[in-house]
Scaffold this motif. Structure first.
Motif, mmCIF file in Angstrom:
data_model
loop_
_atom_site.group_PDB
_atom_site.id
_atom_site.type_symbol
_atom_site.label_atom_id
_atom_site.label_comp_id
_atom_site.label_asym_id
_atom_site.label_seq_id
_atom_site.Cartn_x
_atom_site.Cartn_y
_atom_site.Cartn_z
ATOM 1 N N GLY A 142 -9.139 22.831 -25.403
ATOM 2 C CA GLY A 142 -8.594 23.956 -26.144
ATOM 3 C C GLY A 142 -7.115 24.084 -25.888
ATOM 4 N N SER A 143 -6.509 25.079 -26.507
ATOM 5 C CA SER A 143 -5.066 25.258 -26.368
ATOM 6 C C SER A 143 -4.708 26.347 -25.368
ATOM 7 C CB SER A 143 -4.443 25.586 -27.731
ATOM 8 O OG SER A 143 -4.966 26.791 -28.229
ATOM 9 N N ASN A 144 -5.678 27.101 -24.869
ATOM 10 C CA ASN A 144 -5.415 28.149 -23.892
ATOM 11 C C ASN A 144 -5.947 27.706 -22.535
ATOM 12 O OD1 ASN A 144 -5.357 30.492 -22.313
ATOM 13 N ND2 ASN A 144 -5.707 31.804 -24.083
ATOM 14 N N LEU A 145 -5.050 27.506 -21.590
ATOM 15 C CA LEU A 145 -5.422 26.993 -20.271
ATOM 16 C C LEU A 145 -6.423 27.893 -19.570
ATOM 17 C CD1 LEU A 145 -5.032 25.023 -17.900
ATOM 18 C CD2 LEU A 145 -3.109 26.420 -17.176
ATOM 19 N N GLU A 146 -6.239 29.193 -19.657
ATOM 20 C CA GLU A 146 -7.127 30.109 -18.956
ATOM 21 C C GLU A 146 -8.538 30.087 -19.540
ATOM 22 O OE1 GLU A 146 -5.115 33.848 -19.026
ATOM 23 O OE2 GLU A 146 -3.437 33.057 -17.894
ATOM 24 N N GLU A 147 -8.648 30.001 -20.866
ATOM 25 C CA GLU A 147 -9.969 29.942 -21.495
ATOM 26 C C GLU A 147 -10.675 28.630 -21.192
ATOM 27 O OE1 GLU A 147 -9.229 30.716 -25.618
ATOM 28 O OE2 GLU A 147 -9.005 32.871 -25.300
ATOM 29 N N VAL A 148 -9.943 27.514 -21.202
ATOM 30 C CA VAL A 148 -10.543 26.210 -20.890
ATOM 31 C C VAL A 148 -11.022 26.188 -19.441
ATOM 32 C CG1 VAL A 148 -10.046 23.747 -20.601
ATOM 33 C CG2 VAL A 148 -9.271 24.929 -22.644
ATOM 34 N N GLY A 149 -10.183 26.648 -18.530
ATOM 35 C CA GLY A 149 -10.550 26.648 -17.116
ATOM 36 C C GLY A 149 -11.714 27.572 -16.818
ATOM 37 N N GLN A 150 -11.720 28.760 -17.431
ATOM 38 C CA GLN A 150 -12.810 29.697 -17.169
ATOM 39 C C GLN A 150 -14.118 29.219 -17.780
ATOM 40 O OE1 GLN A 150 -12.590 32.478 -15.088
ATOM 41 N NE2 GLN A 150 -14.797 32.189 -15.245
ATOM 42 N N THR A 151 -14.057 28.572 -18.949
ATOM 43 C CA THR A 151 -15.267 28.025 -19.553
ATOM 44 C C THR A 151 -15.862 26.930 -18.660
ATOM 45 O OG1 THR A 151 -14.504 28.551 -21.777
ATOM 46 C CG2 THR A 151 -16.207 26.870 -21.591
ATOM 47 N N ALA A 152 -15.006 26.034 -18.149
ATOM 48 C CA ALA A 152 -15.487 24.982 -17.238
ATOM 49 C C ALA A 152 -16.069 25.595 -15.971
ATOM 50 C CB ALA A 152 -14.351 24.019 -16.901
#
Length: 181
Positions: A142-152
């Motif tokens: 994704g393009s939002n680091l916080e959303e990608v990291g939190q999803t993982a």
């Protein structure tokens, strides 16, 4: 950080394919992969755009305000990197006892047959993050680091083992690579 404009200043270069707009305390970054807005407000920092650079200026000498300057600069750099190149996190499905079946259903990541459990475990997929499952590989991008990291992190946390010895039961979905940082 340089000391040209104020007591402490950080300059962030804007690539050609990215547009940055500053409206009061709100920083908007738009690029080929999307758009992000973030409110960055502090009475001690000034954020301005001049030409192809964003400047964050701190006129106080306090260490707390210098740290906040670095935090705001990191947020803006992550926003620029996200809308221009994106972020990706790779994960691996590991099992020894019961084969794990993973799938994406809407905005939920579903993990079935984890340690032989009858009820599936679920992990939330945040924002516009894309999750793909191919064999034993899971890709979160994704393009939002916080959303990608939190999803993982949600996916990894959903396979936390309770009630078994983790030295023997090492089944789960684990982060193997954080690309694009």
């Amino acid at each position: 950080m340089s000391e040209v404009r104020g007591l402490h200043t950080d300059e962030i270069e804007i690539p050609d394919k990215v547009q940055v707009a500053i409206d009061g305390d709100t920083v908007s970054v738009k690029g080929p992969l999307g758009e992000h807005k973030r409110k960055l407000s502090s009475p001690y920092l000034e954020i301005s755009k001049e030409g192809s650079s964003v400047f964050i200026v701190n006129n106080t000498g306090r260490a707390r305000h210098r740290a906040l300057l670095g935090t705001y600069a990191a947020h803006i750099r992550n926003m620029i990197h996200g809308v221009s190149e994106g972020f990706e996190c790779r994960m691996k499905i590991v099992y020894a006892h019961f084969p794990i079946k993973a799938s994406v259903k809407g905005d939920v990541f579903v993990i079935e047959n984890f340690l032989g459990e009858k009820h599936p475990r679920r992990a939330d997929i945040l924002g516009k993050t894309k999750v793909t499952v191919k064999g034993d590989q899971v890709t979160v991008s994704g393009s939002n680091l916080e959303e990608v990291g939190q999803t993982a992190a949600n996916i990894e946390r959903a396979t936390k083992i309770r009630g078994f010895d983790p030295r023997i039961f090492q089944d789960g979905i684990y982060i193997t690579n954080k690309a694009g940082r």
